[in-house]
Design a protein around this motif. Structure first.
Motif, PDB file in Angstrom:
ATOM      1  N   ILE A  24      41.127  46.263  39.474  1.00  0.00           N
ATOM      2  CA  ILE A  24      41.642  45.003  38.965  1.00  0.00           C
ATOM      3  C   ILE A  24      42.980  44.674  39.621  1.00  0.00           C
ATOM      4  CG2 ILE A  24      42.302  43.737  36.887  1.00  0.00           C
ATOM      5  CD1 ILE A  24      39.388  44.521  36.970  1.00  0.00           C
ATOM      6  N   SER A 201      30.302  36.999  33.174  1.00  0.00           N
ATOM      7  CA  SER A 201      31.403  36.045  33.061  1.00  0.00           C
ATOM      8  C   SER A 201      31.330  34.961  34.132  1.00  0.00           C
ATOM      9  CB  SER A 201      32.747  36.765  33.182  1.00  0.00           C
ATOM     10  OG  SER A 201      33.812  35.828  33.259  1.00  0.00           O
ATOM     11  N   TYR A 203      33.779  33.692  35.383  1.00  0.00           N
ATOM     12  CA  TYR A 203      34.909  33.905  36.274  1.00  0.00           C
ATOM     13  C   TYR A 203      34.721  35.082  37.217  1.00  0.00           C
ATOM     14  CZ  TYR A 203      37.013  30.639  33.032  1.00  0.00           C
ATOM     15  OH  TYR A 203      37.262  29.537  32.271  1.00  0.00           O
ATOM     16  N   SER A 204      33.668  35.866  37.033  1.00  0.00           N
ATOM     17  CA  SER A 204      33.367  36.900  38.017  1.00  0.00           C
ATOM     18  C   SER A 204      32.794  36.232  39.263  1.00  0.00           C
ATOM     19  CB  SER A 204      32.371  37.913  37.443  1.00  0.00           C
ATOM     20  OG  SER A 204      33.007  38.779  36.535  1.00  0.00           O
ATOM     21  N   HIS A 323      33.193  40.403  44.709  1.00  0.00           N
ATOM     22  CA  HIS A 323      34.599  40.208  44.381  1.00  0.00           C
ATOM     23  C   HIS A 323      34.894  41.114  43.182  1.00  0.00           C
ATOM     24  CE1 HIS A 323      38.440  38.523  43.834  1.00  0.00           C
ATOM     25  NE2 HIS A 323      38.146  37.444  43.132  1.00  0.00           N
ATOM     26  N   THR A 324      36.138  41.183  42.756  1.00  0.00           N
ATOM     27  CA  THR A 324      36.472  41.912  41.538  1.00  0.00           C
ATOM     28  C   THR A 324      35.771  41.253  40.351  1.00  0.00           C
ATOM     29  OG1 THR A 324      38.623  42.557  42.394  1.00  0.00           O
ATOM     30  CG2 THR A 324      38.338  42.640  40.007  1.00  0.00           C
ATOM     31  N   TYR A 325      35.107  42.057  39.528  1.00  0.00           N
ATOM     32  CA  TYR A 325      34.458  41.525  38.332  1.00  0.00           C
ATOM     33  C   TYR A 325      35.526  41.142  37.306  1.00  0.00           C
ATOM     34  CZ  TYR A 325      30.113  43.519  40.190  1.00  0.00           C
ATOM     35  OH  TYR A 325      29.027  43.814  40.978  1.00  0.00           O
ATOM     36  N   HIS A 326      35.388  39.939  36.743  1.00  0.00           N
ATOM     37  CA  HIS A 326      36.360  39.478  35.749  1.00  0.00           C
ATOM     38  C   HIS A 326      36.287  40.337  34.490  1.00  0.00           C
ATOM     39  CE1 HIS A 326      37.873  36.848  32.463  1.00  0.00           C
ATOM     40  NE2 HIS A 326      38.774  36.517  33.354  1.00  0.00           N
ATOM     41  N   ASP A 327      35.061  40.628  34.041  1.00  0.00           N
ATOM     42  CA  ASP A 327      34.844  41.540  32.917  1.00  0.00           C
ATOM     43  C   ASP A 327      34.282  42.840  33.460  1.00  0.00           C
ATOM     44  OD1 ASP A 327      35.678  39.627  31.139  1.00  0.00           O
ATOM     45  OD2 ASP A 327      33.657  38.922  30.666  1.00  0.00           O
ATOM     46  N   GLU A 328      34.782  43.947  32.959  1.00  0.00           N
ATOM     47  CA  GLU A 328      34.360  45.240  33.482  1.00  0.00           C
ATOM     48  C   GLU A 328      32.878  45.510  33.249  1.00  0.00           C
ATOM     49  OE1 GLU A 328      37.014  48.020  31.689  1.00  0.00           O
ATOM     50  OE2 GLU A 328      38.643  47.602  33.106  1.00  0.00           O
ATOM     51  N   ASP A 330      30.516  43.324  33.672  1.00  0.00           N
ATOM     52  CA  ASP A 330      29.726  42.551  34.630  1.00  0.00           C
ATOM     53  C   ASP A 330      29.309  43.436  35.800  1.00  0.00           C
ATOM     54  OD1 ASP A 330      30.194  40.386  33.035  1.00  0.00           O
ATOM     55  OD2 ASP A 330      31.655  39.441  34.373  1.00  0.00           O
TER      56      ASP A 330
END
Length: 465
Positions: A24, A201, A203-204, A323-328, A330
Motif C-alpha cells: 500500500i 472495490s 477504486y481498485s 495496480h495496488t488493490y484499494h481493498d486488501e 480484492d
C-alpha cells in the motif's frame, strides 16, 4: 467451535494470507499510524489462529461469497442453481469437479441456467488454427507460484469453489507473465478465464493484459508500475469489475496503445444490463488480425478496432499487470489460458483441400454438450456449407489420450453427433448432407505428452465426401 465459526475463521486466515501481498502506498501521515495499528492487530489474530490450525484447507471459495449475508428467512424459497465448471485441459475421463456452491437469484440477477448456443448468436470469435500454448496450472501445487511464470510482485496457485481446475491469484502492483511465450505473429488469438472476488472495490485498478515487444522481460519489468505503459512498445487491454459494492460482471474496458493510436482508443464500454456472469467469472477472448484488435468478454464483443496493433512492432510478450488493490480483499485470478496462431481459412481448406480440422468447437467435461463459445466456428462452417449446397461432409470427433480408450471412442462419436445436430437445428443444414464418426484417441494430431498436444488432439474434423 461451531462449523460456521470455523468456516469464518478459515476465511479470515485466507484473507489475511492474501492481504500480506499488499504494497500500500500511503500519502497521509495519519493513515500510516492507522495502518500500523491494523497490521499489529492482524498479526496477533493470525498468531492466535495459527495455534489452533496446523493446516488450512485448499481453495478460496469463501472469497467469492457476499461480504454481508442476509438472514436465512430473507433467502428462503429462492431458486438455487448449479454453477458451470470451468474446463481444464485434462478433460476426457479424469477430470473432477470441485463441490458446487449454489448461487441465489440475488447474486445472479434472477438469471437461471447455462448459456445456450443461440445466446452466442452474435459471437463471431474464431480461435487460431494452431495451438501453441495452453496453461491450466495442472503441473503446479496449490500455494506455489507457477513454475513456468515470472513476476515482480507475488501470487500463488489456488482453487475456487464451484469452478474446475486451478487459478493463479495475482498480487498487487506488478507484472505476471508466462516465460514460454516468445513470439506473437500478425494473426493470433488469446483466451483466458478471469475471476474476481465479490465486493471488488470500484477504486481498485484495472487488470491489464499486455502485448509488447521486449528485449529482456525479466529486466524490462523488474521495476514496472501500472502507469509505465508508455515506456515500452506495446498495447494494453484493461478490464475492471462492474460497479462497486459486489455487483458481478466486467463492465469497464480500456485500450492503451502506442502513439498515434493511444488517444483514439481511451474510452469505456459496458456489458448490457442483463449480463450477469456466475461466480464473478468471465471468458476473455482476444483476436489479432494484423493491426485489428477484437475483444470479447463471454458472448459480448467489446472492441473491434481496425488499427490497434502497430505493424512495425514485433510483439513477443504476453503478460498481466495489476495496480495496488484499494481493498486488501480484492483479487484478480486467471486460468485456462490458450494461445493459438494462424488465420483459419475454412472455405479454402474444406472446399479446395477437402478437409478442415478445428479445435474451436468445445465441449463440457466428459460430455457431448457443445459450449456456447463454439458458435463462431459452427457459424463459419455452416456458411461454407450453405454457399456450397452440393457439398456433403463427414464429421469426425477426436479426443486426447487421457482416460479409458473405449470411453474416449464413444465420447468422440457422441460429440460428432452433437455437431451434426447443431448444424441442423441452429443453422438449417439438412442432415442428409452430414455423416458422423469418431476416432477417440486413435488418430492423434500431436503427442499426448504436453497440454498443448492434448488440446490439439481434442478436435473436430470435417471431410468432404
Amino acid at each position: 467451535m461451531s462449523k460456521n465459526k470455523k468456516t469464518a475463521l478459515l476465511a479470515f486466515v485466507i484473507f489475511s494470507s492474501c492481504a500480506s501481498y499488499a504494497q500500500i502506498r500511503i500519502n497521509d501521515p495519519g493513515r500510516v499510524v492507522e495502518r500500523q495499528a491494523e497490521n499489529r492487530a492482524n498479526r496477533k489474530v493470525d498468531q492466535a489462529v495459527d495455534k489452533g490450525f496446523d493446516k488450512v484447507e485448499e481453495g478460496i471459495g469463501n472469497l467469492f461469497k457476499k461480504k454481508e449475508k442476509k438472514p436465512k428467512e430473507e433467502t428462503a424459497g429462492k431458486t438455487q442453481k448449479e454453477s458451470q465448471p470451468v474446463e481444464s485441459s485434462n478433460e476426457n475421463n479424469t477430470s473432477q469437479t470441485n463441490s458446487v456452491d449454489p448461487t441465489n437469484e440475488e447474486s445472479t440477477g434472477g438469471k437461471t441456467g447455462k448459456p445456450s448456443l443461440k445466446s452466442y448468436s452474435k459471437f463471431d470469435f474464431i480461435p487460431g488454427e494452431k495451438i501453441v500454448a495452453v496453461e491450466d496450472f495442472s503441473q503446479d501445487a496449490v500455494g506455489d507460484f507457477p513454475s513456468k511464470w515470472n513476476t515482480n510482485s507475488s501470487g500463488e496457485i489456488v482453487t475456487i469453489e464451484g469452478t474446475e481446475g486451478k487459478w493463479l491469484l495475482l498480487g498487487p502492483s506488478g507484472v505476471f507473465y508466462p516465460e514460454f511465450v516468445s513470439k506473437l505473429p500478425e494473426n493470433f488469438t488469446f483466451e483466458f478465464n478471469l475471476a474476481t472476488t465479490s465486493g471488488f472495490s470500484y477504486y481498485s485498478g484495472f487488470l491489464r493484459t499486455i502485448f509488447a515487444q521486449v528485449t529482456n522481460a525479466g529486466k524490462d519489468f523488474v521495476s514496472w508500475q501500472w502507469y509505465d505503459g508508455n515506456k515500452f512498445k506495446g498495447l494494453e487491454v484493461g478490464l475492471h469489475p462492474k460497479d462497486a459494492g459486489g455487483v458481478q460482471g466486467m463492465s469497464a474496458f480500456n485500450v492503451f496503445a502506442e502513439t498515434p493510436g493511444q488517444s483514439m482508443m481511451k474510452n469505456e464500454k459496458s456489458f448490457p444490463a442483463f449480463h450477469v456472469p456466475e461466480h464473478n467469472v468471465v471468458k476473455v477472448s482476444i483476436w489479432r488480425q494484423k493491426t485489428r484488435l477484437r475483444l470479447y468478454v463471454d458472448d459480448y464483443k467489446v472492441w473491434d478496432l481496425p488499427r490497434a496493433f502497430n505493424p512495425e512492432t514485433s510483439y513477443n510478450f504476453i503478460g498481466f499487470s495489476t495496480h495496488t488493490y484499494h481493498d486488501e480483499a480484492d483479487k484478480y485470478f486467471v486460468s485456462n489460458l490458450r494461445l493459438a496462431v494462424g488465420a483459419p481459412d475454412t472455405r479454402s481448406k474444406l472446399i479446395t483441400e477437402g478437409k478442415f480440422s478445428t479445435t474451436g468447437i468445445l465441449f463440457d467435461v466428459n460430455s457431448a454438450n457443445i459450449k456456447p463459445e463454439s458458435y463462431g466456428v459452427l457459424k463459419e462452417i455452416a456458411s461454407v456449407l450453405t454457399e456450397n449446397a452440393a457439398v456433403r461432409v463427414q464429421i469426425i470427433g477426436h479426443t486426447d489420450a487421457d482416460g479409458d480408450d473405449a470411453a474416449n471412442l464413444t465420447l468422440s462419436k457422441k460429440r460428432s453427433e452433437s455437431v451434426k445436430e447443431a448444424l441442423f437445428k441452429d443453422f438449417g443444414i439438412v442432415k442428409t448432407r452430414l455423416e458422423t464418426d469418431g476416432k477417440g484417441e486413435g488418430v492423434p494430431a500431436a503427442p499426448n505428452t504436453t497440454a498443448e498436444g492434448k488440446a490439439s488432439n481434442r478436435r473436430v474434423e470435417f471431410v468432404k465426401i
